[in-house]
Design a protein around this motif. Structure first.
Motif, PDB file in Angstrom:
ATOM      1  N   LYS A 173      -3.846  -0.779  -6.814  1.00  0.00           N
ATOM      2  CA  LYS A 173      -4.143   0.485  -7.495  1.00  0.00           C
ATOM      3  C   LYS A 173      -4.497   0.261  -8.964  1.00  0.00           C
ATOM      4  O   LYS A 173      -5.248   1.033  -9.545  1.00  0.00           O
ATOM      5  CB  LYS A 173      -2.960   1.434  -7.348  1.00  0.00           C
ATOM      6  N   GLN A 174      -3.942  -0.773  -9.562  1.00  0.00           N
ATOM      7  CA  GLN A 174      -4.254  -1.132 -10.947  1.00  0.00           C
ATOM      8  C   GLN A 174      -4.554  -2.630 -10.997  1.00  0.00           C
ATOM      9  O   GLN A 174      -3.900  -3.412 -10.299  1.00  0.00           O
ATOM     10  CB  GLN A 174      -3.088  -0.805 -11.886  1.00  0.00           C
ATOM     11  N   ALA A 231       3.442   2.377  -5.494  1.00  0.00           N
ATOM     12  CA  ALA A 231       2.637   2.145  -6.688  1.00  0.00           C
ATOM     13  C   ALA A 231       2.564   0.629  -6.850  1.00  0.00           C
ATOM     14  O   ALA A 231       3.565  -0.071  -6.679  1.00  0.00           O
ATOM     15  CB  ALA A 231       3.291   2.792  -7.902  1.00  0.00           C
ATOM     16  N   GLU A 258       0.809  -1.217   0.000  1.00  0.00           N
ATOM     17  CA  GLU A 258       0.000   0.000   0.000  1.00  0.00           C
ATOM     18  C   GLU A 258       0.842   1.266   0.000  1.00  0.00           C
ATOM     19  O   GLU A 258       0.357   2.329  -0.383  1.00  0.00           O
ATOM     20  CB  GLU A 258      -0.967  -0.019   1.189  1.00  0.00           C
TER      21      GLU A 258
END
Length: 175
Positions: A118-119, A82, A79
């Motif tokens: 995140k992705q 990235a 976390e």
């Protein structure tokens, strides 16, 4: 230039092939990439990486327990950087199941873990009956039968959309 870790779990080797293409794409964008199996991550200085990408294949409806354990043990680190996660599975061969929000394995996986990548990406895998042992070939043929997939035991078919993998590599480069 970022240092990027691509950590993977692969059942039959196709996830490794996807990781290698991701590495090529990301390195074309002047980043350094280390690709490592979840079995070998302990030799790495994880905090030294700027970005962490995790990829895992599906076997019998589940991602590797080692991937889940890695994520649970390193959630705070993940976390803080990235990060991205991708799943490789045969059900993603179907257009209506090839996105993170529509892929049942991705959705089930995200419900199971506390980390929120995140992705996200979902890639269709490879079906290689001749490579499988007797039990796996039998079970996978049964699964393909009930999901209207190929059942001929001589079938070898790569469902992966390599342009989709390249686009994800570009996205990781830009994170």
């Amino acid at each position: 230039m970022a240092k990027i870790l691509v950590l993977y779990s692969s059942t039959d080797g196709h996830t490794i092939k996807i990781c290698q293409l991701l590495k090529q794409v990301i390195e074309r964008n002047a980043h350094r990439v280390t690709v490592v199996s979840v079995d070998d991550f302990r030799q790495l200085d994880l905090p030294a990486f700027d970005k962490i990408v995790i990829g895992a294949s599906i076997r019998y409806g589940k991602h590797s327990k080692k991937i889940v354990d890695f994520i649970d043990s390193h959630r705070q680190l993940l976390e803080s950087k990235a990060n991205a996660f991708f799943s490789v599975n045969i059900v993603a061969r179907k257009p209506e199941k090839n996105r993170p929000e529509t892929n049942p394995y991705m959705r089930k996986f995200l419900e199971k873990i506390a980390w929120r990548p995140k992705q996200l990406a979902v890639f269709a895998g490879k079906l290689d009956y001749p490579k499988y042992g007797f039990f796996d070939r039998l079970m996978i043929r049964f699964i393909m039968l009930i999901t209207n997939g190929p059942t001929d035991p001589a079938t070898v078919v790569e469902f992966t959309d390599w342009q989709q993998v390249e686009a994800f590599g570009q996205l990781v480069s830009e994170m």
